[in-house]
Scaffold this motif. Structure first.
Motif, PDB file in Angstrom:
ATOM      1  N   GLU A 132      46.999  33.254  30.802  1.00 33.30           N
ATOM      2  CA  GLU A 132      46.699  34.470  31.580  1.00 33.30           C
ATOM      3  C   GLU A 132      45.947  35.253  30.746  1.00 33.30           C
ATOM      4  OE1 GLU A 132      50.156  35.984  34.652  1.00 33.30           O
ATOM      5  OE2 GLU A 132      50.218  36.595  32.603  1.00 33.30           O
ATOM      6  N   PRO A 133      44.937  36.208  31.120  1.00 30.45           N
ATOM      7  CA  PRO A 133      44.110  37.100  30.506  1.00 30.45           C
ATOM      8  C   PRO A 133      44.898  38.216  29.947  1.00 30.45           C
ATOM      9  CG  PRO A 133      43.712  37.306  32.883  1.00 30.45           C
ATOM     10  CD  PRO A 133      44.721  36.223  32.787  1.00 30.45           C
ATOM     11  N   ILE A 134      44.457  39.100  29.328  1.00 28.43           N
ATOM     12  CA  ILE A 134      44.804  40.501  29.168  1.00 28.43           C
ATOM     13  C   ILE A 134      43.948  41.637  29.405  1.00 28.43           C
ATOM     14  CG2 ILE A 134      45.920  42.105  27.393  1.00 28.43           C
ATOM     15  CD1 ILE A 134      47.017  39.751  25.798  1.00 28.43           C
ATOM     16  N   THR A 135      44.045  41.817  30.700  1.00 26.53           N
ATOM     17  CA  THR A 135      42.674  42.345  31.255  1.00 26.53           C
ATOM     18  C   THR A 135      42.893  43.872  30.933  1.00 26.53           C
ATOM     19  OG1 THR A 135      43.090  40.865  33.126  1.00 26.53           O
ATOM     20  CG2 THR A 135      41.436  42.606  33.415  1.00 26.53           C
ATOM     21  N   ALA A 136      43.887  44.464  30.589  1.00 23.90           N
ATOM     22  CA  ALA A 136      43.674  45.969  30.136  1.00 23.90           C
ATOM     23  C   ALA A 136      43.154  46.144  28.749  1.00 23.90           C
ATOM     24  CB  ALA A 136      45.158  46.391  30.015  1.00 23.90           C
ATOM     25  N   LYS A 137      43.378  44.732  28.069  1.00 21.03           N
ATOM     26  CA  LYS A 137      42.278  44.985  26.768  1.00 21.03           C
ATOM     27  C   LYS A 137      40.919  44.744  27.214  1.00 21.03           C
ATOM     28  CE  LYS A 137      41.932  44.779  22.251  1.00 21.03           C
ATOM     29  NZ  LYS A 137      40.317  44.444  22.223  1.00 21.03           N
ATOM     30  N   LEU A 138      40.747  43.906  27.976  1.00 16.18           N
ATOM     31  CA  LEU A 138      39.040  43.656  28.285  1.00 16.18           C
ATOM     32  C   LEU A 138      38.508  45.089  29.056  1.00 16.18           C
ATOM     33  CD1 LEU A 138      36.695  42.071  28.946  1.00 16.18           C
ATOM     34  CD2 LEU A 138      37.633  41.238  31.096  1.00 16.18           C
ATOM     35  N   VAL A 139      39.174  45.696  29.573  1.00 16.37           N
ATOM     36  CA  VAL A 139      38.792  46.914  30.180  1.00 16.37           C
ATOM     37  C   VAL A 139      38.448  47.893  29.001  1.00 16.37           C
ATOM     38  CG1 VAL A 139      39.241  49.278  31.528  1.00 16.37           C
ATOM     39  CG2 VAL A 139      39.764  46.843  32.208  1.00 16.37           C
ATOM     40  N   ALA A 140      39.440  47.877  28.028  1.00 14.29           N
ATOM     41  CA  ALA A 140      39.329  48.726  26.972  1.00 14.29           C
ATOM     42  C   ALA A 140      38.130  48.567  25.711  1.00 14.29           C
ATOM     43  CB  ALA A 140      40.578  48.778  25.882  1.00 14.29           C
ATOM     44  N   ASP A 141      37.650  47.202  26.047  1.00 15.29           N
ATOM     45  CA  ASP A 141      36.628  46.540  25.097  1.00 15.29           C
ATOM     46  C   ASP A 141      35.241  47.019  25.820  1.00 15.29           C
ATOM     47  OD1 ASP A 141      38.305  45.499  23.099  1.00 15.29           O
ATOM     48  OD2 ASP A 141      38.056  43.547  24.061  1.00 15.29           O
ATOM     49  N   LEU A 142      35.425  46.849  27.166  1.00 11.93           N
ATOM     50  CA  LEU A 142      34.203  47.174  28.000  1.00 11.93           C
ATOM     51  C   LEU A 142      33.949  48.735  27.722  1.00 11.93           C
ATOM     52  CD1 LEU A 142      34.931  45.325  31.386  1.00 11.93           C
ATOM     53  CD2 LEU A 142      33.096  44.886  29.707  1.00 11.93           C
ATOM     54  N   LEU A 143      34.971  49.817  27.809  1.00  9.95           N
ATOM     55  CA  LEU A 143      34.762  51.337  27.686  1.00  9.95           C
ATOM     56  C   LEU A 143      34.156  51.384  26.036  1.00  9.95           C
ATOM     57  CD1 LEU A 143      37.789  52.226  29.474  1.00  9.95           C
ATOM     58  CD2 LEU A 143      35.738  53.114  30.135  1.00  9.95           C
ATOM     59  N   GLN A 144      34.475  50.734  25.330  1.00 11.61           N
ATOM     60  CA  GLN A 144      33.944  50.985  23.878  1.00 11.61           C
ATOM     61  C   GLN A 144      32.662  50.513  23.720  1.00 11.61           C
ATOM     62  OE1 GLN A 144      37.673  51.107  20.750  1.00 11.61           O
ATOM     63  NE2 GLN A 144      37.624  49.098  22.297  1.00 11.61           N
ATOM     64  N   THR A 145      32.343  49.250  24.343  1.00 10.58           N
ATOM     65  CA  THR A 145      31.110  48.736  24.295  1.00 10.58           C
ATOM     66  C   THR A 145      30.004  49.604  24.958  1.00 10.58           C
ATOM     67  OG1 THR A 145      31.688  46.586  24.119  1.00 10.58           O
ATOM     68  CG2 THR A 145      29.514  46.737  24.553  1.00 10.58           C
ATOM     69  N   TYR A 173      44.004  54.363  35.177  1.00  8.24           N
ATOM     70  CA  TYR A 173      43.633  53.285  34.547  1.00  8.24           C
ATOM     71  C   TYR A 173      43.769  51.747  35.004  1.00  8.24           C
ATOM     72  CZ  TYR A 173      42.513  50.457  29.903  1.00  8.24           C
ATOM     73  OH  TYR A 173      42.063  49.800  29.026  1.00  8.24           O
ATOM     74  N   ALA A 174      42.844  51.532  35.538  1.00  4.73           N
ATOM     75  CA  ALA A 174      43.079  50.030  36.622  1.00  4.73           C
ATOM     76  C   ALA A 174      43.177  48.990  35.346  1.00  4.73           C
ATOM     77  CB  ALA A 174      41.849  49.763  37.179  1.00  4.73           C
ATOM     78  N   TYR A 175      43.968  47.998  35.872  1.00  3.80           N
ATOM     79  CA  TYR A 175      44.267  46.731  35.270  1.00  3.80           C
ATOM     80  C   TYR A 175      45.333  46.956  34.283  1.00  3.80           C
ATOM     81  CZ  TYR A 175      40.503  44.163  37.409  1.00  3.80           C
ATOM     82  OH  TYR A 175      39.481  43.664  38.440  1.00  3.80           O
ATOM     83  N   ALA A 176      46.053  48.185  34.313  1.00  4.55           N
ATOM     84  CA  ALA A 176      47.107  48.397  33.224  1.00  4.55           C
ATOM     85  C   ALA A 176      48.196  47.682  33.337  1.00  4.55           C
ATOM     86  CB  ALA A 176      47.350  50.104  33.361  1.00  4.55           C
ATOM     87  N   ARG A 177      48.435  47.114  34.552  1.00  2.00           N
ATOM     88  CA  ARG A 177      49.677  46.191  34.481  1.00  2.00           C
ATOM     89  C   ARG A 177      49.355  44.804  33.938  1.00  2.00           C
ATOM     90  NH1 ARG A 177      50.645  47.423  40.918  1.00  2.00           N
ATOM     91  NH2 ARG A 177      48.416  47.858  40.702  1.00  2.00           N
ATOM     92  N   GLN A 178      48.259  44.389  33.665  1.00  2.00           N
ATOM     93  CA  GLN A 178      47.870  43.034  33.077  1.00  2.00           C
ATOM     94  C   GLN A 178      47.605  43.367  31.372  1.00  2.00           C
ATOM     95  OE1 GLN A 178      44.853  40.714  34.962  1.00  2.00           O
ATOM     96  NE2 GLN A 178      45.131  41.992  36.725  1.00  2.00           N
ATOM     97  N   GLN A 201      51.502  51.338  25.580  1.00  2.00           N
ATOM     98  CA  GLN A 201      50.952  50.285  24.289  1.00  2.00           C
ATOM     99  C   GLN A 201      49.255  50.172  24.447  1.00  2.00           C
ATOM    100  OE1 GLN A 201      53.519  49.515  26.187  1.00  2.00           O
ATOM    101  NE2 GLN A 201      53.218  47.219  26.685  1.00  2.00           N
ATOM    102  N   ILE A 202      49.009  50.422  25.572  1.00  2.00           N
ATOM    103  CA  ILE A 202      47.365  50.393  25.844  1.00  2.00           C
ATOM    104  C   ILE A 202      46.542  51.036  24.953  1.00  2.00           C
ATOM    105  CG2 ILE A 202      45.543  50.646  27.515  1.00  2.00           C
ATOM    106  CD1 ILE A 202      47.463  49.689  29.764  1.00  2.00           C
ATOM    107  N   GLN A 203      47.324  52.185  24.377  1.00  2.00           N
ATOM    108  CA  GLN A 203      46.570  53.202  23.568  1.00  2.00           C
ATOM    109  C   GLN A 203      45.983  52.180  22.350  1.00  2.00           C
ATOM    110  OE1 GLN A 203      48.616  57.257  23.214  1.00  2.00           O
ATOM    111  NE2 GLN A 203      50.090  55.802  24.114  1.00  2.00           N
ATOM    112  N   GLY A 204      46.835  51.546  21.911  1.00  2.00           N
ATOM    113  CA  GLY A 204      46.540  50.440  20.884  1.00  2.00           C
ATOM    114  C   GLY A 204      45.470  49.388  20.983  1.00  2.00           C
ATOM    115  N   PHE A 205      44.982  49.416  22.217  1.00  2.00           N
ATOM    116  CA  PHE A 205      43.989  48.380  22.682  1.00  2.00           C
ATOM    117  C   PHE A 205      42.445  49.223  22.040  1.00  2.00           C
ATOM    118  CE2 PHE A 205      46.078  46.487  26.222  1.00  2.00           C
ATOM    119  CZ  PHE A 205      47.051  45.603  25.431  1.00  2.00           C
TER     120      PHE A 205
END
Length: 260
Positions: free
Chosen positions: A110-123, A97-102, A138-142
């Motif tokens: 700063e952005p929270i890019t891991a959440k952005l990737v989660a949003d893109l996947l769902q969209t 999972y790329a961007y997981a460190r953000q 905790q990315i699971q919670g995104f």
């Protein structure tokens, strides 16, 4: 063949790790779904699905390392195509999972890019995500969809058991404080103690001081992390363990990113 007898799921892969997807398909005694990836001269990506996916559960295997942004875009485009082709469900398998460190705001603005990737996947249409050793659990919670968070810890532990490691002469070492919980899981599998490399620094490349919490003298050390990117952290930890008297040092990680 009756409709009831038809295969109700299929596996697709793009360009990030096709050999892995082929092994998965082979173990399922099936072929990968047919899709063409076309690169236009201006860098745009076009994907054409070459078989029907109507009413099928689709599993898309696409790791997001090496050409990270291109791999993510390929994945999103194929998901959109699958959704428009009436796939019943879209299950995204993300070995990495790329961007997981953000995953949080460590500094202002700063952005929270891991959440952005989660949003893109769902969209784009994901119904489920299957991930392996997320850098931050905790990315699971995104996500507002099911996430299966798999772990390679037991498989790696079995490898070390087969090498004859374990017992009083072995210690699992976390290369930094953020990896303590992960290293404890490995230590529990091997039934050995843990140690921690305590690095105090302003930047990863310029540590102020490095020490080891725990006993590593005359021990076989297993440095365990989820990913190795540049290798700086692991290399520094190995040097310190050697200075502290470790007899052998093994390194284990799920994601061999190895940038550069």
């Amino acid at each position: 063949m009756n409709i009831e007898e038809e295969q109700k799921f299929t596996v697709f892969s793009l360009n990030s790790n096709r050999p892995l997807a082929e092994k998965v398909a082979e173990s399922l005694n099936m072929k990968l779904g047919k899709a063409s990836v076309i690169q236009h001269s201006d860098g745009e990506t076009k994907i054409v699905i070459e078989e029907s996916v109507r009413g099928q559960h689709v599993f898309l295997i696409q790791s997001n390392c090496h050409r990270v942004n291109e791999n993510i875009m390929e994945m999103l485009i194929l998901m959109d195509a699958l959704k428009r082709a009436s796939a019943l469900t879209i299950n995204v398998v993300l070995p990495y999972y790329a961007y997981a460190r953000q995953d949080r705001k460590a500094l202002p603005r700063e952005p929270i890019t891991a959440k952005l990737v989660a949003d893109l996947l769902q969209t784009a249409g994901a119904d489920r995500v299957i991930a392996l050793d997320l850098h931050a659990p905790q990315i699971q919670g995104f996500f507002d969809i099911p996430v299966d968070h798999l772990s390679a810890t037991k498989l790696l532990a079995e490898h070390f058991v087969n090498l004859g490691l374990g017992g009083e002469g072995t210690v699992v070492v976390a290369p930094n404080h953020s990896g303590v919980s992960r290293s404890r899981q490995m230590a529990d599998c091997l039934k050995v103690p843990i140690a921690i490399v305590d690095k105090r620094s302003n930047t990863p490349r310029a540590p102020k001081s490095v020490n080891v919490i725990g006993d590593v003298k005359d021990k076989i050390c297993i440095l365990f992390d989820d990913l190795i990117d540049t290798g700086t952290t692991v290399a520094l930890a190995a040097e310190v363990l050697k200075e502290k008297g470790a007899t052998k040092i093994y390194v284990a990680a799920t994601h061999a990113v190895f940038s550069g």
